[in-house]
Scaffold this motif. Structure first.
Motif, PDB file in Angstrom:
ATOM      1  N   ILE A 183      68.939  19.276 -15.590  1.00 58.18           N
ATOM      2  CA  ILE A 183      69.604  18.202 -15.446  1.00 58.18           C
ATOM      3  C   ILE A 183      68.193  17.474 -14.495  1.00 58.18           C
ATOM      4  CG2 ILE A 183      71.323  17.828 -13.738  1.00 58.18           C
ATOM      5  CD1 ILE A 183      70.373  15.701 -16.594  1.00 58.18           C
TER       6      ILE A 183
ATOM      7  N   GLU B 161      67.816  11.562 -14.147  1.00 57.01           N
ATOM      8  CA  GLU B 161      68.432  11.090 -15.301  1.00 57.01           C
ATOM      9  C   GLU B 161      69.179  10.721 -14.909  1.00 57.01           C
ATOM     10  OE1 GLU B 161      69.438  10.854 -19.013  1.00 57.01           O
ATOM     11  OE2 GLU B 161      67.683  12.461 -19.078  1.00 57.01           O
TER      12      GLU B 161
ATOM     13  N   SER C 271      71.519  18.234 -18.664  1.00 55.68           N
ATOM     14  CA  SER C 271      70.783  17.706 -20.356  1.00 55.68           C
ATOM     15  C   SER C 271      71.397  18.338 -21.686  1.00 55.68           C
ATOM     16  CB  SER C 271      68.978  18.325 -20.373  1.00 55.68           C
ATOM     17  OG  SER C 271      68.936  18.619 -21.528  1.00 55.68           O
ATOM     18  N   PRO C 272      71.491  18.169 -22.837  1.00 52.74           N
ATOM     19  CA  PRO C 272      72.125  19.046 -23.977  1.00 52.74           C
ATOM     20  C   PRO C 272      71.321  19.667 -23.939  1.00 52.74           C
ATOM     21  CG  PRO C 272      71.239  16.689 -24.222  1.00 52.74           C
ATOM     22  CD  PRO C 272      71.240  16.826 -22.873  1.00 52.74           C
ATOM     23  N   GLN C 273      70.115  20.177 -23.610  1.00 54.39           N
ATOM     24  CA  GLN C 273      68.994  21.106 -23.571  1.00 54.39           C
ATOM     25  C   GLN C 273      69.271  22.505 -23.307  1.00 54.39           C
ATOM     26  OE1 GLN C 273      67.688  21.484 -26.931  1.00 54.39           O
ATOM     27  NE2 GLN C 273      69.000  18.818 -27.344  1.00 54.39           N
TER      28      GLN C 273
ATOM     29  N   PHE D 144      70.171  10.225 -23.091  1.00 56.52           N
ATOM     30  CA  PHE D 144      69.020  10.871 -22.752  1.00 56.52           C
ATOM     31  C   PHE D 144      67.915  10.405 -22.796  1.00 56.52           C
ATOM     32  CE2 PHE D 144      73.341  13.797 -22.634  1.00 56.52           C
ATOM     33  CZ  PHE D 144      73.500  14.044 -21.558  1.00 56.52           C
TER      34      PHE D 144
ATOM     35  N   ASP E  72      65.802  14.374 -21.918  1.00 58.54           N
ATOM     36  CA  ASP E  72      66.309  15.992 -22.281  1.00 58.54           C
ATOM     37  C   ASP E  72      64.736  16.948 -22.721  1.00 58.54           C
ATOM     38  OD1 ASP E  72      65.642  14.063 -24.311  1.00 58.54           O
ATOM     39  OD2 ASP E  72      67.156  14.288 -25.304  1.00 58.54           O
TER      40      ASP E  72
END
Length: 174
Positions: free
Chosen positions: A69, A73, A95-97, A155, A158
Motif C-alpha cells: 500500500i 493512500e 492495494s487490490p494489486q 484506490f 493501485d
C-alpha cells in the motif's frame, strides 16, 4: 485468517485489547496494512539504496506475493473508514494489486531506472530485517482489501509503477 507466528500472535493480542470498546458499543476498526511504500521508512527505504546503485534484485525465489500500500493512500482510506459507518473489525489496508516479489523488483528497478540483476539471498533479509523480513519479504502474503472494495473505496494508487513513482518523487513523507 490469522497465522501462527509471532507477528500474527502480536496482531491478535493487540486487536483483543479493543474488546472493552466493542463491548461498550463503540465501532472499532483494525487496520491491517501490507508493506507500506515510503521512501523514508520500512522495507522500501531499506531496499532503495541498493536499487539506486543498480544492486537490487529478486529476494529469494521471487515468487512470494507482496501485498503493498502506498503511504499516500492511507489517509484516504482512513477518511473512508471514518465515514463508512457500517465498516468495522479487521480491514485489510492493501492495494487490490498484490504482486510477486519478482514483479515488484522489476517495477522498482524500472522506476529508479536501474538494472535488477543481483538476487538477494534470504540470509541477507533475515540479517537486515529479522523476523519481519522473513515473514513479509521471504514468505509474503496475498491479501485482498475485500471490505474496502465492498464499501466502494476507490484506490488512487493501485498501480505499483505509479505508486512507486509518486512515492519516490514526493519531497516529503507523511
Amino acid at each position: 485468517s490469522p497465522g501462527h507466528d509471532f507477528l500474527a500472535q502480536l496482531c491478535q493480542d493487540w486487536e483483543a485489547q479493543t474488546k472493552p470498546a466493542r463491548e461498550a458499543g463503540i465501532r472499532v476498526i483494525h487496520m491491517r496494512t501490507g508493506v507500506v511504500l515510503d521512501k523514508h521508512g520500512g522495507a522500501l527505504a531499506k531496499m532503495l539504496p541498493a536499487f539506486q546503485l543498480g544492486l537490487g534484485g529478486v529476494i529469494g525465489d521471487g515468487q512470494q506475493m507482496m501485498s503493498w500500500i502506498s503511504l499516500a493512500e492511507i489517509p484516504y482510506i482512513v477518511e473512508h473508514m471514518i465515514h463508512t459507518k457500517d465498516l468495522s473489525g479487521a480491514v485489510n489496508v492493501v492495494s487490490p494489486q498484490a504482486v510477486t516479489n519478482e514483479t515488484f523488483t522489476k517495477v522498482l528497478g524500472s522506476v529508479v531506472k536501474r538494472p535488477t540483476a543481483f538476487p538477494v539471498h534470504p540470509f541477507m533479509i533475515r540479517m537486515i530485517l529479522g523476523e519481519m523480513g522473513q515473514k513479509l519479504l521471504l514468505e509474503g502474503s496475498w491479501v485482498v482489501p475485500q471490505k474496502l472494495i465492498q464499501t466502494g473505496y476507490r484506490f488512487r494508487y493501485d498501480d505499483l509503477s505509479l505508486a512507486l513513482a509518486a512515492t519516490l518523487s514526493r519531497a516529503n513523507s507523511y
